[in-house]
Write a protein that holds these residues in place. Structure first.
Motif: not given
Length: 377
Positions: A1-16, A169-174, A184-190
């Motif tokens: 699975m790929n995503s441009q952004y992955v947000v970790v944590g669905a509390g108030l800050a993450g959901a916002a 979380v591992d760094a990848t080329g992208r 797992h999920i591949d993300a450009e930014r976290i």
């Protein structure tokens, strides 16, 4: 699975943050170790204080901006997320006169009452100092707010993965690869908004030693909160903060969690300190309970001094109690400090999205460098 952004944590800050990123047109996946507004996190339940007074105009001005975000979210969701109650600030350490000066500077409606005037207006709360009253305060339904922001993010195309704990979380080329139990999920930014789990998760993030060393210390604590029944169910109770030399308390109508029949009361930031939220045991501190019962007997004649419900909750703070919003190499850390962060949720999401996308910087005060400097000042 790929995503441009992955947000970790669905509390108030993450959901916002997910809401802000998705409505800007970005591809977003929001992952949560259990479910949004998890019961053992800092964003569960129906009762958090929304208030304006701070000794520093910086934060009062941010509350004004955050309220606009809540108004927008209420309009989008069709839900009332803040119930108006008004609020009191009292006690010599709280310094109501100083707070009133800040409110005047920012232009927020308020009234400075003498102790006698406050006692006449609020006979169910004993006062022995000047009192700041401001009618714009209220009670935030934290869980409903999280769910409204998650729904809004989904309406803009975001994906939400519950029961998805991040183990590594591992760094990848992208970008980065986030690992869960069997996926797992591949993300450009976290964006990592993991609350009390942030100290543990930091160990699994591929950030530089220099960035890691520059982060402030995170203090995680298991706080105690109690619900006391109203003597008169027809009375109108505000939220309040009382700080003097002997005790610092906060209180608010208990809302749905307390069956709307009592006042929530807690001693501020007085709980058991832990390395991580994973160390919670849910046990009430008997000494803390007794202090709060004695407080009710002394200061709150409108309550029966016998709690009918009690719970623990999670605080995560930096030494200065400022929020951390800082980015390194495509990883943005967000710690909207518990105890006073809920009221800023929509604005924190905007700041975090700015930082993650690089379109703007969060306030300098929220960088790791500034927080460390403030804590050593």
């Amino acid at each position: 699975m790929n995503s441009q952004y992955v947000v970790v944590g669905a509390g108030l800050a993450g959901a916002a943050t997910a809401w802000s990123l998705s409505r800007r047109g970005h591809e977003v996946t929001l992952v949560e170790r259990t479910r949004p507004a998890a019961h053992d996190g800092s964003s569960h339940g129906s009762a958090r204080i929304f208030r304006y007074p701070y000794p520093d105009a910086f934060y009062t001005e941010l509350v004004v901006r955050a309220k606009a975000g809540f108004d927008e979210l209420e309009k989008v969701s069709g839900r009332q997320l803040i119930t108006p109650t008004g609020s009191l600030d009292l006690g010599g350490v709280r310094d109501p006169r100083r707070l009133a000066a800040v409110m005047e500077q920012v232009g927020v409606e308020h009234e400075l009452l003498s102790a006698v005037e406050a006692q006449e207006r609020f006979p169910h709360i004993a006062t022995d100092t000047e009192v700041l009253w401001h009618p714009g305060a209220g009670v935030i339904d934290a869980e409903a707010t999280v769910n409204a922001m998650v729904d809004a993010a989904v309406s803009h195309g975001a994906q939400v993965l519950s029961d998805w704990p991040v183990h590594r979380v591992d760094a990848t080329g992208r970008g980065y690869r986030l690992h869960s139990d069997d996926a797992h999920i591949d993300a450009e930014r976290i964006v990592v908004a993991a609350g009390g789990w942030l100290p543990t998760l930091l160990e699994q993030l591929p950030v530089s030693d220099g960035f890691r060393a520059g982060l402030p210390r995170f203090e995680v604590s298991q706080e105690n909160a109690y619900h006391f029944p109203y003597r008169d169910q027809s009375g109108l109770w505000p939220t309040f903060i009382h700080k003097d030399e002997s005790i610092q308390t906060y209180s608010l109508p208990g809302g749905r969690d307390a069956e709307f029949r009592g006042q929530k009361l807690a001693e501020y930031n007085a709980g058991r300190k832990m390395a991580s939220a994973a160390d919670q045991d849910g046990q009430i501190d008997a000494g803390n309970r007794q202090r709060i019962v004695e407080y009710v007997k002394r200061y709150l004649p409108g309550l029966v001094p016998e709690p009918y419900a009690e719970t623990t909750c999670l605080f995560t703070n930096t030494p200065s109690e400022d929020f951390l919003i800082d980015t390194t190499d495509g990883i943005t850390l967000v710690s909207a400090c518990s105890g006073h962060g809920a009221k800023f949720a929509p604005l924190i999401g905007e700041f975090a999205a700015d930082a993650a996308t690089g379109t703007a910087r969060a306030p300098e005060r929220f960088t790791a460098h500034a927080i460390r400097a403030a804590s050593h000042a």
